[in-house]
Structures are given as structure tokens and as C-alpha cells.
Design an enzyme around this catalytic site. Structure first.
Site, mmCIF file in Angstrom:
data_model
loop_
_atom_site.group_PDB
_atom_site.id
_atom_site.type_symbol
_atom_site.label_atom_id
_atom_site.label_comp_id
_atom_site.label_asym_id
_atom_site.label_seq_id
_atom_site.Cartn_x
_atom_site.Cartn_y
_atom_site.Cartn_z
ATOM 1 N N GLY A 136 41.113 82.136 30.743
ATOM 2 C CA GLY A 136 42.484 82.309 31.254
ATOM 3 C C GLY A 136 43.518 82.416 30.147
ATOM 4 O O GLY A 136 44.471 83.186 30.232
ATOM 5 N N ASN A 138 36.041 60.970 26.035
ATOM 6 C CA ASN A 138 35.343 61.779 27.041
ATOM 7 C C ASN A 138 33.858 61.763 26.678
ATOM 8 O O ASN A 138 33.430 62.430 25.738
ATOM 9 C CB ASN A 138 35.912 63.203 26.997
ATOM 10 C CG ASN A 138 35.318 64.097 28.068
ATOM 11 O OD1 ASN A 138 34.365 63.716 28.759
ATOM 12 N ND2 ASN A 138 35.865 65.293 28.188
ATOM 13 N N ASP A 163 28.737 83.691 27.888
ATOM 14 C CA ASP A 163 30.006 83.668 27.161
ATOM 15 C C ASP A 163 30.774 84.963 27.421
ATOM 16 O O ASP A 163 30.281 86.057 27.155
ATOM 17 C CB ASP A 163 29.733 83.498 25.654
ATOM 18 C CG ASP A 163 30.996 83.150 24.897
ATOM 19 O OD1 ASP A 163 31.959 83.952 24.925
ATOM 20 O OD2 ASP A 163 31.031 82.079 24.286
ATOM 21 N N ARG A 192 37.859 59.767 30.535
ATOM 22 C CA ARG A 192 37.754 60.852 31.508
ATOM 23 C C ARG A 192 36.518 60.648 32.376
ATOM 24 O O ARG A 192 35.412 60.462 31.874
ATOM 25 C CB ARG A 192 37.656 62.197 30.791
ATOM 26 C CG ARG A 192 37.634 63.319 31.781
ATOM 27 C CD ARG A 192 36.833 64.494 31.336
ATOM 28 N NE ARG A 192 36.654 65.379 32.477
ATOM 29 C CZ ARG A 192 35.629 66.191 32.604
ATOM 30 N NH1 ARG A 192 34.709 66.245 31.671
ATOM 31 N NH2 ARG A 192 35.523 66.944 33.666
ATOM 32 N N LYS A 244 33.659 62.814 22.893
ATOM 33 C CA LYS A 244 34.851 63.426 22.288
ATOM 34 C C LYS A 244 35.950 62.379 22.256
ATOM 35 O O LYS A 244 36.045 61.568 23.192
ATOM 36 C CB LYS A 244 35.359 64.573 23.167
ATOM 37 C CG LYS A 244 34.568 65.840 23.053
ATOM 38 C CD LYS A 244 35.327 66.949 23.783
ATOM 39 C CE LYS A 244 34.348 67.945 24.333
ATOM 40 N NZ LYS A 244 34.772 68.655 25.507
ATOM 41 N N HIS A 262 42.035 77.913 36.407
ATOM 42 C CA HIS A 262 41.380 77.335 35.220
ATOM 43 C C HIS A 262 40.090 78.128 35.047
ATOM 44 O O HIS A 262 39.121 77.945 35.784
ATOM 45 C CB HIS A 262 41.096 75.848 35.459
ATOM 46 C CG HIS A 262 40.360 75.184 34.338
ATOM 47 N ND1 HIS A 262 40.914 74.200 33.542
ATOM 48 C CD2 HIS A 262 39.097 75.366 33.859
ATOM 49 C CE1 HIS A 262 40.028 73.812 32.635
ATOM 50 N NE2 HIS A 262 38.909 74.499 32.812
ATOM 51 N N ARG A 289 27.042 79.490 36.617
ATOM 52 C CA ARG A 289 27.008 79.101 38.038
ATOM 53 C C ARG A 289 27.425 80.279 38.910
ATOM 54 O O ARG A 289 28.350 81.020 38.556
ATOM 55 C CB ARG A 289 27.970 77.944 38.308
ATOM 56 C CG ARG A 289 27.630 76.664 37.613
ATOM 57 C CD ARG A 289 28.570 75.552 38.095
ATOM 58 N NE ARG A 289 28.517 74.390 37.237
ATOM 59 C CZ ARG A 289 29.571 73.866 36.632
ATOM 60 N NH1 ARG A 289 30.780 74.381 36.786
ATOM 61 N NH2 ARG A 289 29.427 72.811 35.866
ATOM 62 N N HIS A 315 38.176 69.590 37.835
ATOM 63 C CA HIS A 315 39.186 70.108 36.884
ATOM 64 C C HIS A 315 40.594 69.662 37.275
ATOM 65 O O HIS A 315 41.587 70.269 36.873
ATOM 66 C CB HIS A 315 39.211 71.655 36.852
ATOM 67 C CG HIS A 315 38.039 72.292 36.198
ATOM 68 N ND1 HIS A 315 37.589 73.543 36.581
ATOM 69 C CD2 HIS A 315 37.229 71.892 35.202
ATOM 70 C CE1 HIS A 315 36.561 73.878 35.845
ATOM 71 N NE2 HIS A 315 36.309 72.894 34.998
ATOM 72 N N ASN A 358 34.244 78.096 30.873
ATOM 73 C CA ASN A 358 32.816 78.169 31.141
ATOM 74 C C ASN A 358 32.573 77.714 32.580
ATOM 75 O O ASN A 358 31.772 78.288 33.297
ATOM 76 C CB ASN A 358 32.085 77.297 30.120
ATOM 77 C CG ASN A 358 30.638 77.639 30.116
ATOM 78 O OD1 ASN A 358 30.247 78.783 30.400
ATOM 79 N ND2 ASN A 358 29.809 76.651 29.850
HETATM 80 P P1 AMP Z 1 36.295 76.726 28.020
HETATM 81 O O1 AMP Z 1 35.213 76.233 28.948
HETATM 82 O O2 AMP Z 1 37.668 76.498 28.543
HETATM 83 O O3 AMP Z 1 36.111 76.266 26.600
HETATM 84 O O4 AMP Z 1 36.136 78.326 27.954
HETATM 85 C C1 AMP Z 1 34.980 78.952 27.494
HETATM 86 C C2 AMP Z 1 35.026 80.425 27.899
HETATM 87 O O5 AMP Z 1 36.215 81.013 27.346
HETATM 88 C C3 AMP Z 1 33.843 81.228 27.352
HETATM 89 O O6 AMP Z 1 33.357 82.099 28.363
HETATM 90 C C4 AMP Z 1 34.478 82.033 26.240
HETATM 91 O O7 AMP Z 1 33.850 83.268 26.075
HETATM 92 C C5 AMP Z 1 35.878 82.265 26.778
HETATM 93 N N1 AMP Z 1 36.783 82.641 25.687
HETATM 94 C C6 AMP Z 1 37.190 81.894 24.657
HETATM 95 N N2 AMP Z 1 37.949 82.647 23.806
HETATM 96 C C7 AMP Z 1 37.999 83.886 24.347
HETATM 97 C C8 AMP Z 1 38.605 85.118 23.958
HETATM 98 N N3 AMP Z 1 39.326 85.210 22.836
HETATM 99 N N4 AMP Z 1 38.436 86.191 24.769
HETATM 100 C C9 AMP Z 1 37.709 86.105 25.889
HETATM 101 N N5 AMP Z 1 37.123 84.983 26.309
HETATM 102 C C10 AMP Z 1 37.248 83.883 25.543
#
Ligand code: AMP
Length: 396
Positions: free
Chosen positions: A330, A7, A280, A90, A14, A205, A238, A179, A208
């Protein structure tokens, strides 16, 4: 059969090496700061992680380093590069023509190059990554797996925007959806658990970047991301869906350019824009717990918009058998899951609050309340495995 999944991003690459006979990940890692200096992290299950500075002038140098690590006497997991049977790449965008994963030949590459305008951020680095891998591994087949292809069976009325039709014909402006590899993976898992391949499933999904997809009979019928990943639910930075005239109004009101308005909506909006805290979700949850009004508001807007899209998909599908939560938020944020599922008993969605709160990480969990008409699952996504599986199916 061993499959390497790649990726490539603008300054990163990655990788994961799968043994498809045992469904194991033999090694995975990340090359970062390509074109700047370089860092590589390399992980093997049950062994110590390895991280070192490197020199990556381009993607070719990065993939050469990956192959060296994979075959290294001490850090490696295979005896030689010839053990890798095929490589899966990907791609975020397959345009209107690459409707399924495909072995990448000259024609496919030419088409991918012709549509970089639709996908200026992800397209060029993914193509560079593919070309570099092909140069370094010329004797194996390379397969492209496209995030958009899961949506290629959607009805025209679900992907054509109600704007002048000529804009679609001339500029291919339509809903593409993104996605898709993640939604395809978790929807298939949910259908498998339900024992019903015709099930009506809504997959959320939430990471971020976030998107929601409605699937019937294993095919996507609608999805929240659109021409770009900007549409749908609010995300880290976004905005998600807003009244489109807000864009031109921002330009007129602030005197900013179209690019600056785009930056506001793509990089300064969503959870970050509303909360003013962070993009975040964890930081926002911490601030919300301390009573920060804007952090609390950002989370309420997020749950409200997710719920709204779920409701619209239930109406489109005339029902729902399962609701699935996946990706960073999620899979991990029990509060968001609770807020989204609250007051949806009319749709048959009811979750067991204790199971939802104690749900272990990285596992498939049924969080539905006893007797709930609609099942609610937390299913960890695995886009890389899906890419490896498509690559295996197209090359074995
Ligand atoms: P991803 O793009 O799938 O890696 O997800 C990133 C998002 O997941 C960020 O907003 C993180 O804050 C959130 N995230 C990851 N771990 C947790 C957690 N334990 N509790 C709440 N949000 C989380």
C-alpha cells in the site's frame, strides 16, 4: 517516559524503545533464530547498525540480550533498565474478552492461555515473550495490545457467520478481524487530516498479509479478515476469500488431509499460487513487466478483489470520506494503488497520477486529484507507536 515495545514470534523478538516525551524511537532491533542459535540486529537513529551472532535458547535469553544492548556503555541508549517505565506487548488475538488494550495480570494471562486454540501460531510465542519480559522486568507494568480489539465494537450482524449459531456459542467461531492496531493508527491519522473525527474511512493494509477495514466515528464497522487472517483479499501466500466448499473439494479430489488443504490455502495460494513466481509483490511486478501472464493475472486478481471490498464498505457506510493505503504494498506500489482507484470516480475516488507516481516513501501523502469528493491518502503505518501510546495511557 520511556516505553519498550515487544513483538514476540515463535523464533523472533522485535523491539523498539520509545521516548514518549519527544515521540522518538531511541533504538529498535530484532532477535532472530531463538531456540536455534541466535542473531541480533540493533539500530539507533543516526548511528551505525550493529549485528552479531548470539546464543538464544529461549525468549528470556533474547530479552536479556536486548536489555544488555539498550544499557550498554557503547551501543546503549539508556543508563539503566530502571529508565524503562513500562512494556507494551503485541498480541494478534485478544479473543472476545480482551476488547481493549489492558495491563496484563494473572487473570488476563489465564484468559490468553485459554484461547491459544483460536490463535495457535501467534498466541504461544507472544505469551512466552510476555512471560520472559515479566520475569526479567518484574517491577514495571506490562500492557497487552491486541490486533482484534479494534473490532470489538462491530455489530453482531457484521461478525456472526451465517452458520449454525451453536458453533459460535460452543467454539467461538466468528469474525475477529486482524491488523487492528495498524488500521486504528492510519484511520485516526486520516480523520485528523480531514479534521473530522466522525469520518467514514476505508483503510487498506496491503502487505504480505492484507486486510481492509471500514471505520466510522473512530470505530471499525467491518473488516475483511475473519475467524483467522485467511479471509478477505488475496495475500502473499494466502488465498483470501474463496467459496468454502473448495476446501472439502480439494480434499476429496486430491486425497489430501485437512491440514494439507489448510497448507495449500495458507502457504501456497494468493500471489504465489496464481503467479507461480513468488509471494513478494516486487518479484511479481518485475515478472509482469516482462510479460509473464500469470504474474499479470495475480496482480489483476489482487486489484479486483481490493476494489470489490472497498465498494461493499462504501455501501455499508452509505459513503466514504477517505481511502487510505498502508503497509509494504500500500505504501510502495503505485501501480496497485492506480489499478485499485481506476474507474471509481462514481464513488468520488480520483487520484492524481503524477502525485501517486512520485509519492515519497515514509511520508503521509494526499494523492487525491484536485476536486475529488473522496480523499485518497498514503499513510505509513506505525503499529509500534500505537502500542507504546496505549501502554503510556494505561500506565502513566
Ligand atoms: P509488509 O508485510 O507490510 O512488510 O509488506 C510486504 C510486501 O510489500 C511484499 O509483498 C513486498 O513485495 C511489498 N513491497 C515492499 N516494498 C515494495 C515496493 N517498493 N514496491 C512494491 N511492493 C513492495
Amino acid at each position: 517516559m520511556k516505553i519498550l515495545v515487544v513483538n514476540a514470534g515463535s523464533s523472533s523478538l522485535k523491539y523498539q524503545l520509545f521516548d514518549m516525551d519527544t515521540n522518538e524511537v531511541l533504538a529498535k532491533g530484532l532477535c532472530e533464530r531463538i531456540g536455534i542459535d541466535g542473531i541480533v540486529s540493533h539500530k539507533r537513529p543516526g548511528k551505525e547498525d550493529y549485528k552479531v551472532n548470539a546464543d538464544f535458547p529461549d525468549h528470556k535469553a533474547a530479552i536479556e540480550c536486548v536489555l544488555k544492548l539498550l544499557t550498554d556503555a557503547e551501543l546503549g541508549v539508556i543508563a539503566g533498565v530502571e529508565e524503562i517505565s513500562a512494556v507494551g506487548h503485541r498480541f494478534a488475538h485478544g479473543g472476545e474478552k480482551l476488547k481493549k488494550s489492558a495491563v496484563l495480570g494473572d487473570q488476563e494471562l489465564e484468559y490468553l492461555e485459554s484461547i491459544v486454540g483460536l490463535n495457535p501460531l501467534h498466541g504461544p510465542p507472544a505469551i512466552s515473550g510476555f512471560k520472559a519480559c515479566k520475569e526479567v522486568m518484574p517491577n514495571v507494568k506490562h500492557v497487552g495490545v491486541f490486533d482484534t480489539s479494534y473490532y470489538s465494537d462491530m455489530e453482531d450482524y457484521a461478525y456472526i457467520y451465517p452458520i449454525p449459531y451453536e458453533l459460535y456459542e460452543q467454539y467461538q467461531i466468528r469474525r475477529y478481524g486482524f491488523h487492528g492496531t495498524s488500521h486504528r493508527y492510519v484511520a485516526a491519522k486520516a480523520a485528523e487530516i480531514l479534521g473530522n473525527k466522525n469520518a467514514k474511512i476505508i483503510t487498506c493494509h496491503l502487505g504480505n498479509g492484507s486486510s481492509i477495514t471500514a471505520t466510522v466515528n473512530g470505530k471499525a464497522v467491518d473488516t475483511s479478515m475473519g475467524f483467522t487472517p485467511q479471509d478477505g483479499v488475496p495475500m502473499g501466500t494466502r488465498s483470501g476469500a474463496i467459496d468454502p466448499t473448495v476446501v472439502t473439494y480439494i480434499q476429496k479430489a486430491t486425497g489430501c488431509t485437512a491440514e494439507e488443504a489448510d497448507t495449500i490455502l495458507n502457504k501456497k495460494s494468493g500471489l504465489l499460487g496464481v503467479s507461480g513466481v513468488s509471494s513478494d509483490c516486487r518479484d511479481i511486478c518485475d515478472e509482469a513487466a516482462k510479460g509473464n501472464y500469470r504474474a499479470q493475472l495475480a496482480l489483476k486478481i489482487l486489484a479486483h478483489n481490493i476494489k470489490k471490498i472497498i465498494g461493499s464498505y462504501v455501501a455499508e457506510m452509505n459513503g466514504v470520506d477517505a481511502l487510505v493505503f498502508t503497509a509494504g504494498i500500500g505504501e510502495n506500489d503505485r501501480q496497485i494503488r492506480e489499478d485499485v482507484c481506476k474507474d471509481m470516480s462514481w464513488l468520488g475516488v480520483e487520484i492524481d497520477e503524477t502525485v501517486n507516481k512520485t509519492c515519497p516513501r515514509g511520508e503521509i501523502v494526499d494523492i487525491s486529484a484536485a476536486g475529488a469528493k473522496t480523499k485518497t491518502f498514503v499513510i505509513p503505518t506505525n503499529e509500534e507507536y500505537m502500542i507504546a501510546l496505549d501502554t503510556q495511557n494505561l500506565t502513566k
